[in-house]
Scaffold this motif. Structure first.
Motif, PDB file in Angstrom:
ATOM      1  N   CYS A  61       0.817  -1.212   0.000  1.00 31.69           N
ATOM      2  CA  CYS A  61       0.000   0.000   0.000  1.00 31.69           C
ATOM      3  C   CYS A  61       0.847   1.256   0.000  1.00 31.69           C
ATOM      4  N   ASP A  77      -3.826   4.944   1.241  1.00 27.99           N
ATOM      5  CA  ASP A  77      -5.037   4.144   1.045  1.00 27.99           C
ATOM      6  C   ASP A  77      -5.047   3.372  -0.267  1.00 27.99           C
ATOM      7  N   LEU A 137       1.087  -4.052   3.330  1.00 26.92           N
ATOM      8  CA  LEU A 137      -0.157  -3.738   4.037  1.00 26.92           C
ATOM      9  C   LEU A 137      -0.076  -4.383   5.420  1.00 26.92           C
ATOM     10  N   ASN A 195      -3.117  -6.738  10.025  1.00 19.38           N
ATOM     11  CA  ASN A 195      -4.426  -6.568  10.662  1.00 19.38           C
ATOM     12  C   ASN A 195      -5.445  -5.892   9.734  1.00 19.38           C
ATOM     13  N   GLN A 196      -5.009  -5.427   8.557  1.00 19.59           N
ATOM     14  CA  GLN A 196      -5.929  -4.817   7.587  1.00 19.59           C
ATOM     15  C   GLN A 196      -6.228  -5.728   6.401  1.00 19.59           C
ATOM     16  N   GLN A 200      -9.908  -7.164   6.115  1.00 17.07           N
ATOM     17  CA  GLN A 200     -10.841  -6.051   5.910  1.00 17.07           C
ATOM     18  C   GLN A 200     -10.762  -5.523   4.472  1.00 17.07           C
ATOM     19  N   LYS A 201      -9.566  -5.389   3.931  1.00 15.40           N
ATOM     20  CA  LYS A 201      -9.391  -4.793   2.602  1.00 15.40           C
ATOM     21  C   LYS A 201      -9.609  -5.781   1.462  1.00 15.40           C
TER      22      LYS A 201
END
Length: 155
Positions: free
Chosen positions: A51, A54, A84, A87-88, A91-92
């Motif tokens: 990433c 965003d 990234l 922990n994301q 979700q992503k």
């Protein structure tokens, strides 16, 4: 169990083979996965999600290689990219570590694959959950989600 990756390939009528294996520990290295799915290590590609703030970018490289973030940043038009945070990931992308497929993520992110895939008749990529690999023609994979091919590994 059908994953989003498999459903997407089915919708696009792209042939693939599913190989499942027993996951023995939290994190398995790529060489171990290659052995478990009876493939040469050059045929097995890992999916990395990186990433820039965003903006997400997906990169597939051989499991025995390390991504060169500078090369990938340049190719993708980003100032700098970093991994990234784990922990994301779910979700992503909708996928978890060890089962992250470049196909069927929550969104279609710009995706890049190392050029060595073109030397293989088929490659193995994550099938969308831990212990599952999809064996697919790399040319059909590239076409199905408009992947850009180049050199994105260190060395």
């Amino acid at each position: 169990m059908k994953t989003n990756a498999m459903r997407t390939l089915d919708q696009l009528k792209i042939p693939y083979q599913v190989v499942e294996f027993k996951v023995s520990k939290e994190h398995m290295d790529g060489e171990e996965v290659a052995r478990l799915v009876s493939r040469n290590v050059e045929e097995v590609f890992k999916t990395l999600v990186v990433c820039d703030k965003d903006d997400l970018v997906v990169c597939l490289i051989p499991v025995s290689e390390h991504v060169d973030l500078k090369k990938l940043s340049k190719a993708s038009g980003h100032k700098s990219l970093s991994m990234l945070p784990l922990n994301q990931l779910t979700q992503k992308t909708g996928y978890q570590r060890g089962g992250c497929s470049p196909i069927g993520m929550k969104k279609l992110y710009p995706t890049y694959i190392h050029e060595s895939c073109l030397e293989q008749e088929v490659i193995a990529i994550s099938g969308g959950h831990r212990g599952c690999q999809i064996i697919i023609d790399p040319h059909q994979l590239i076409e199905c989600i408009n992947i850009k091919v180049g050199d994105y590994v260190q060395g």
